[in-house]
Scaffold this motif. Structure first.
Motif, mmCIF file in Angstrom:
data_model
loop_
_atom_site.group_PDB
_atom_site.id
_atom_site.type_symbol
_atom_site.label_atom_id
_atom_site.label_comp_id
_atom_site.label_asym_id
_atom_site.label_seq_id
_atom_site.Cartn_x
_atom_site.Cartn_y
_atom_site.Cartn_z
ATOM 1 N N ASP A 70 0.818 -1.215 0.000
ATOM 2 C CA ASP A 70 0.000 0.000 0.000
ATOM 3 C C ASP A 70 0.849 1.261 0.000
ATOM 4 N N VAL A 71 1.960 1.209 0.715
ATOM 5 C CA VAL A 71 2.869 2.352 0.799
ATOM 6 C C VAL A 71 4.290 1.828 0.671
ATOM 7 N N ALA A 72 5.096 2.540 -0.094
ATOM 8 C CA ALA A 72 6.526 2.240 -0.190
ATOM 9 C C ALA A 72 7.274 3.557 -0.054
ATOM 10 N N VAL A 73 8.318 3.538 0.756
ATOM 11 C CA VAL A 73 9.103 4.743 1.007
ATOM 12 C C VAL A 73 10.569 4.367 0.852
ATOM 13 N N GLY A 74 11.358 5.268 0.284
ATOM 14 C CA GLY A 74 12.761 4.962 0.134
ATOM 15 C C GLY A 74 13.605 6.185 -0.138
ATOM 16 N N CYS A 75 14.900 5.994 0.021
ATOM 17 C CA CYS A 75 15.864 7.048 -0.277
ATOM 18 C C CYS A 75 17.179 6.371 -0.628
ATOM 19 N N ASP A 76 18.062 7.123 -1.304
ATOM 20 C CA ASP A 76 19.383 6.548 -1.520
ATOM 21 C C ASP A 76 20.112 6.561 -0.177
ATOM 22 N N MET A 77 21.141 5.747 -0.077
ATOM 23 C CA MET A 77 21.837 5.599 1.203
ATOM 24 C C MET A 77 22.560 6.873 1.627
ATOM 25 N N MET A 78 22.899 7.747 0.688
ATOM 26 C CA MET A 78 23.533 9.021 1.065
ATOM 27 C C MET A 78 22.536 9.876 1.837
ATOM 28 N N ASN A 79 21.279 9.916 1.372
ATOM 29 C CA ASN A 79 20.254 10.652 2.107
ATOM 30 C C ASN A 79 19.957 9.984 3.444
ATOM 31 N N ALA A 80 19.961 8.661 3.466
ATOM 32 C CA ALA A 80 19.761 7.960 4.737
ATOM 33 C C ALA A 80 20.874 8.309 5.713
ATOM 34 N N TYR A 81 22.086 8.356 5.214
ATOM 35 C CA TYR A 81 23.253 8.671 6.028
ATOM 36 C C TYR A 81 23.218 10.118 6.517
ATOM 37 N N ASP A 82 22.910 11.039 5.624
ATOM 38 C CA ASP A 82 22.943 12.465 5.957
ATOM 39 C C ASP A 82 21.745 12.952 6.758
ATOM 40 N N HIS A 83 20.605 12.274 6.652
ATOM 41 C CA HIS A 83 19.376 12.833 7.202
ATOM 42 C C HIS A 83 18.655 11.931 8.191
ATOM 43 N N GLY A 84 19.385 11.175 8.973
ATOM 44 C CA GLY A 84 18.791 10.571 10.144
ATOM 45 C C GLY A 84 18.518 9.089 10.163
ATOM 46 N N ALA A 85 18.513 8.400 9.016
ATOM 47 C CA ALA A 85 18.217 6.970 9.056
ATOM 48 C C ALA A 85 19.418 6.169 9.567
ATOM 49 N N ILE A 86 20.587 6.758 9.509
ATOM 50 C CA ILE A 86 21.809 6.135 10.008
ATOM 51 C C ILE A 86 22.220 6.869 11.285
ATOM 52 N N SER A 87 22.407 6.116 12.359
ATOM 53 C CA SER A 87 22.722 6.736 13.653
ATOM 54 C C SER A 87 24.108 7.385 13.636
ATOM 55 N N LEU A 105 36.368 10.590 0.178
ATOM 56 C CA LEU A 105 34.993 11.034 0.362
ATOM 57 C C LEU A 105 34.178 10.916 -0.919
ATOM 58 N N GLU A 106 34.786 11.213 -2.043
ATOM 59 C CA GLU A 106 34.067 11.131 -3.321
ATOM 60 C C GLU A 106 33.640 9.694 -3.615
ATOM 61 N N GLU A 107 34.517 8.731 -3.358
ATOM 62 C CA GLU A 107 34.172 7.317 -3.558
ATOM 63 C C GLU A 107 33.054 6.899 -2.615
ATOM 64 N N PHE A 108 33.132 7.359 -1.377
ATOM 65 C CA PHE A 108 32.087 7.056 -0.400
ATOM 66 C C PHE A 108 30.734 7.597 -0.882
ATOM 67 N N ASN A 109 30.712 8.844 -1.350
ATOM 68 C CA ASN A 109 29.465 9.441 -1.844
ATOM 69 C C ASN A 109 28.896 8.655 -3.014
ATOM 70 N N LEU A 120 29.389 5.494 -3.756
ATOM 71 C CA LEU A 120 28.927 4.208 -3.235
ATOM 72 C C LEU A 120 27.573 4.349 -2.549
ATOM 73 N N MET A 121 27.438 5.359 -1.720
ATOM 74 C CA MET A 121 26.185 5.564 -0.976
ATOM 75 C C MET A 121 25.020 5.953 -1.892
ATOM 76 N N LYS A 122 25.278 6.655 -2.964
ATOM 77 C CA LYS A 122 24.220 7.040 -3.901
ATOM 78 C C LYS A 122 23.828 5.887 -4.816
ATOM 79 N N HIS A 123 24.652 4.859 -4.862
ATOM 80 C CA HIS A 123 24.393 3.704 -5.713
ATOM 81 C C HIS A 123 23.358 2.755 -5.099
ATOM 82 N N TYR A 124 23.230 2.751 -3.791
ATOM 83 C CA TYR A 124 22.320 1.844 -3.090
ATOM 84 C C TYR A 124 21.171 2.622 -2.471
ATOM 85 N N CYS A 125 20.079 1.894 -2.156
ATOM 86 C CA CYS A 125 18.932 2.571 -1.560
ATOM 87 C C CYS A 125 18.377 1.775 -0.383
ATOM 88 N N LEU A 126 17.645 2.469 0.439
ATOM 89 C CA LEU A 126 16.931 1.905 1.579
ATOM 90 C C LEU A 126 15.451 2.055 1.264
#
Length: 126
Positions: A34-51, A67-71, A73-79
């Motif tokens: 009924d509902v699906a919510v998601g973000c890329d892992m960079m947004n999860a990391y920057d905005h609260g889903a990652i402690s 840092l560029e490689e990390f960014n 990598l994080m934008k390549h995956y999603c939550l």
């Protein structure tokens, strides 16, 4: 219970058909959520889903010293989290959906259990 042949199962699991966050969310909606919510892992990391503890631990990883490689990598995956109301019990006023753990996991904003924040995630309703 439905039987799925190998060709159908392969097409359902194909990463080629769900290459983007939008594709993943659409797949969940088309699958009956009924509902699906998601973000890329960079947004999860920057905005609260990652402690903060997990962020500190990630920052110490030698593998991620660029840092560029990390960014990238994080934008390549999603939550992505999806929820279906099938089997929900209602109090007669239709309020059960909003109180269930599943729907609370898919909430967005300050009370989000997953840390999904307005403007940093995508929501799809079926």
């Amino acid at each position: 219970q439905r039987s799925v042949d190998d060709d159908d199962a392969t097409s359902q699991l194909s990463l080629e058909k769900t290459r983007t966050l939008s594709d993943q969310l659409t797949k969940l909606a088309q699958s009956g959520f009924d509902v699906a919510v998601g973000c890329d892992m960079m947004n999860a990391y920057d905005h609260g889903a990652i402690s903060m503890d997990d962020r500190r631990r990630a920052a110490r990883c030698e593998m991620l010293d660029e840092l560029e490689e990390f960014n990238l990598l994080m934008k390549h995956y999603c939550l992505v989290v999806g929820v279906s109301s099938k089997g929900e019990r209602s109090d007669g006023n239709g309020a059960s959906e909003n109180r269930s753990v599943g729907f609370r996991l898919c909430s967005v904003g300050e009370g989000s259990l997953m840390g999904f924040q307005e403007g940093h995630c995508t929501v799809v309703n079926r």
